[in-house]
Design an enzyme around this catalytic site. Structure first.
Site, PDB file in Angstrom:
ATOM      1  N   PHE B   9       0.875  -1.357   0.068  1.00 12.28           N
ATOM      2  CA  PHE B   9      -0.061  -0.043  -0.114  1.00 12.28           C
ATOM      3  C   PHE B   9       0.825   1.177   0.087  1.00 12.28           C
ATOM      4  CE2 PHE B   9      -3.908   2.381   1.680  1.00 12.28           C
ATOM      5  CZ  PHE B   9      -4.569   2.037   0.828  1.00 12.28           C
ATOM      6  N   THR B  87       3.765  -4.839  -3.969  1.00 14.31           N
ATOM      7  CA  THR B  87       5.039  -4.548  -3.068  1.00 14.31           C
ATOM      8  C   THR B  87       6.430  -4.162  -3.905  1.00 14.31           C
ATOM      9  OG1 THR B  87       5.707  -7.007  -3.028  1.00 14.31           O
ATOM     10  CG2 THR B  87       4.290  -6.465  -1.594  1.00 14.31           C
ATOM     11  N   LYS B 116       8.188  -6.102 -10.798  1.00 10.86           N
ATOM     12  CA  LYS B 116       9.148  -7.016 -11.707  1.00 10.86           C
ATOM     13  C   LYS B 116       9.884  -7.943 -10.990  1.00 10.86           C
ATOM     14  CE  LYS B 116      11.234  -2.812 -12.350  1.00 10.86           C
ATOM     15  NZ  LYS B 116      10.193  -1.733 -11.941  1.00 10.86           N
ATOM     16  N   GLU B 140       1.062  -6.281 -16.716  1.00  9.70           N
ATOM     17  CA  GLU B 140       1.148  -5.121 -17.861  1.00  9.70           C
ATOM     18  C   GLU B 140       1.908  -4.035 -17.093  1.00  9.70           C
ATOM     19  OE1 GLU B 140      -0.448  -4.607 -21.350  1.00  9.70           O
ATOM     20  OE2 GLU B 140       1.477  -3.261 -20.984  1.00  9.70           O
ATOM     21  N   VAL B 143       6.318  -3.320 -16.849  1.00  8.98           N
ATOM     22  CA  VAL B 143       6.880  -2.776 -18.224  1.00  8.98           C
ATOM     23  C   VAL B 143       6.241  -1.544 -18.788  1.00  8.98           C
ATOM     24  CG1 VAL B 143       7.768  -3.277 -20.350  1.00  8.98           C
ATOM     25  CG2 VAL B 143       7.768  -5.347 -18.615  1.00  8.98           C
ATOM     26  N   GLY B 145       5.052   1.214 -17.459  1.00  3.29           N
ATOM     27  CA  GLY B 145       4.044   1.830 -16.706  1.00  3.29           C
ATOM     28  C   GLY B 145       2.480   1.719 -17.514  1.00  3.29           C
ATOM     29  N   ASP B 212      17.140  -1.526 -13.886  1.00  7.68           N
ATOM     30  CA  ASP B 212      15.647  -1.382 -14.215  1.00  7.68           C
ATOM     31  C   ASP B 212      15.356  -1.729 -15.492  1.00  7.68           C
ATOM     32  OD1 ASP B 212      12.954  -0.523 -13.292  1.00  7.68           O
ATOM     33  OD2 ASP B 212      13.547   0.899 -14.727  1.00  7.68           O
ATOM     34  N   LYS B 216      13.422  -5.314 -16.923  1.00  8.19           N
ATOM     35  CA  LYS B 216      12.142  -5.047 -17.825  1.00  8.19           C
ATOM     36  C   LYS B 216      12.231  -5.876 -19.018  1.00  8.19           C
ATOM     37  CE  LYS B 216      10.641  -0.471 -15.736  1.00  8.19           C
ATOM     38  NZ  LYS B 216      10.879   0.790 -15.812  1.00  8.19           N
TER      39      LYS B 216
END
Lengths: 165, 330
Positions: B9, B87, B116, B140, B143, B145, B212, B216
């Site tokens: 959250f 998370t 990811k 979805e 990768v 956004g 990062d 992806k």
């Protein structure tokens, strides 16, 4: 123009000079020599890649022939494929002529353009270099050589997007 | 009635809650009635018929929720239909998301994730689990956004023969590089401004070293090109060594430099020369992708690669994709 000449030489000392001497005499610049394929007991095939003014090429070849050398093959090397890559790092201090030579000496590829920017002494410089090669496979091979050189010399290589499907 | 559990959250989980509130009518028109039966962060939770409005304000005011059920207890024991796994990412272990997702799938629950890590670490295993238990895994949001890519390639470009996919998958790097191109300022200076503006993390290495983007790329390679590859298979170079002069020389010759993640024969993330008029030459924090196909030619997408509502919107699109009642043919 760039020529790849394949000659058959007797396997004994001094034979190669019969090819190299006329090339030098006509102002040619030898780029590479591959000298290891034994065809028969007593002769070897030798690949010589050299550059020469276009109007002198015919005369030179005639002279080589008339000295008794067997010419197996003559090809003009056309560099039809090219790629531009960006180099960032200590390009000058890591012996730029060695970098270029190692591409040019392949005989199938050469550095045809170079655009260098040096901001300050001891700061990394940038170069955009264009490598030309005889075909796509050789261009990829030349690029591999460049990647290896740059890895050794800690130069960053920025390659272009490949535009093929 | 579709029962939803939200695990995680922080920014994304809160974004999902906000969209479920704001877009309730639109979503219910497509999938029927839904309710949220549990929300959990790393140390607190709220369960029952959750009032999202209240949960959001509570989290904002007190930094936690009212209850004490743990995320794992909810994932293991509660009767939800779909789990929103939001998370934080860990590309090495995949945890805690990996255990959450595996547990839910084993129970036959649908999962929608923005994380990811689990997909990088165990994509094939998770897919098999989902198949075996007849449930779905939506990812979805992992990768690009809000930029549609996963479902675009899986559904809309189905059968076109995907050859290669490449693109800009990290908005932070793209922001830095596009400013270096335009303003010719040193990398370090733009990076520190980006940190101040919140565009880069205080520890930016995950972004600027290309990690990062590589994570992806692994998801894209496995999910869209069936490559069966791991993170270690990606050749990764970051953007830290680039100089303003590099841009000067490149631009003079009609190029710019962008961090491109590409999967074809090989996987690599590296700065590349991009022609100034190429569609991948995008500016700012945007993401972009080029899909090179056998029969459909090239397809380009550009969109916002990060952000609270952007990421949440990708998760909502997965929710609708899983439960859609509408026949899209008419």
């Amino acid at each position: 123009m760039k020529i790849n000449l394949v000659v058959e030489l007797e396997d004994k000392p001094g034979q190669l000079l019969k090819v190299l001497t006329p090339i030098a005499k006509y102002g040619g610049n030898i780029i590479g020599i591959i000298h290891n394929r034994k065809v028969q007991q007593k002769s070897v095939l030798v690949d010589v890649v050299f550059e020469i003014a276009e109007d002198r090429a015919d005369k030179l070849l005639e002279e080589i022939k008339s000295s008794g050398i067997t010419i197996r093959n003559v090809n003009e090397i056309k560099l039809s494929e090219k790629i531009s890559v960006l180099l960032v790092g200590h390009i000058i201090h890591t012996d730029i002529s060695d970098t270029i030579n190692r591409i040019d000496s392949t005989g199938f590829a050469e550095v045809t353009e170079m655009d260098i920017s040096m901001p300050e002494l001891n700061k990394p410089s940038t170069a955009l270099i264009t490598i030309s090669a005889v075909n796509k496979e050789k261009l990829e091979e030349a690029l591999k050589i460049l990647r290896k050189i740059c890895e050794e010399k800690k130069i960053k290589v920025v390659e272009p997007l490949n535009e093929e499907a | 009635m579709i029962k939803i559990a939200i695990i995680g959250f922080g920014t994304v989980g809160q974004g999902v809650a906000e969209l479920l509130l704001r877009k309730k009518n639109e979503i219910e028109e497509r999938i029927g009635k839904f309710k949220v039966i549990a929300v959990a962060d790393s140390k607190s939770s709220v369960v029952g018929d959750v009032d999202l409005e209240k949960a959001l304000s509570e989290k904002k005011k007190r930094g936690r929720l009212s209850g004490n059920k743990t995320a794992m207890e909810i994932v293991e024991d509660f009767e939800y239909d779909v789990l929103f796994e939001c998370t934080p990412t860990n590309v090495e272990s995949g945890e805690p998301g990996l255990t959450h997702i595996k547990t839910a799938l084993k129970r036959g629950k649908n999962v929608i994730t923005s994380n990811k890590g689990p997909l990088v670490v165990a994509y094939n295993e998770l897919c098999k689990l989902a198949e075996k238990n007849s449930c779905k895994l939506g990812f979805e949001a992992t990768v690009g956004g809000a930029m549609p890519l996963i479902k675009l390639v899986k559904n809309d470009l189905a059968g076109s023969g995907i050859l290669r996919i490449r693109g800009i998958l990290n908005g932070t790097c793209n922001y830095i590089l596009s400013r270096m191109e335009v303003e010719r300022m040193p990398y370090e200076q733009i990076l520190s401004e980006a940190i101040e503006l919140g565009i880069a993390e205080a520890d930016p290495s995950y972004d600027v070293k290309g990690i990062d983007a590589a994570a992806k790329l692994v998801i894209i390679a496995n999910a869209l090109l069936e490559k069966n590859v791991r993170f270690e298979d990606v050749h990764i170079e970051g953007i830290e060594d680039l100089t303003p002069e590099a841009f000067e020389v490149a631009v003079k010759r009609g190029y710019t430099i962008r961090l491109i993640a590409e999967v074809g024969e090989t996987l690599r993330v590296s700065p590349r020369l991009v022609p100034l008029n190429h569609p991948l030459n995008i500016y700012g924090t945007l993401n972009a992708a080029e899909i090179i196909t056998e029969t459909a030619g090239r397809v380009f997408v550009i969109g916002r690669g990060a952000g609270k509502l952007e990421t949440a919107s990708a998760m909502i699109s997965d929710l609708i994709d899983i439960y859609d009642r509408r026949d899209l043919r008419c």
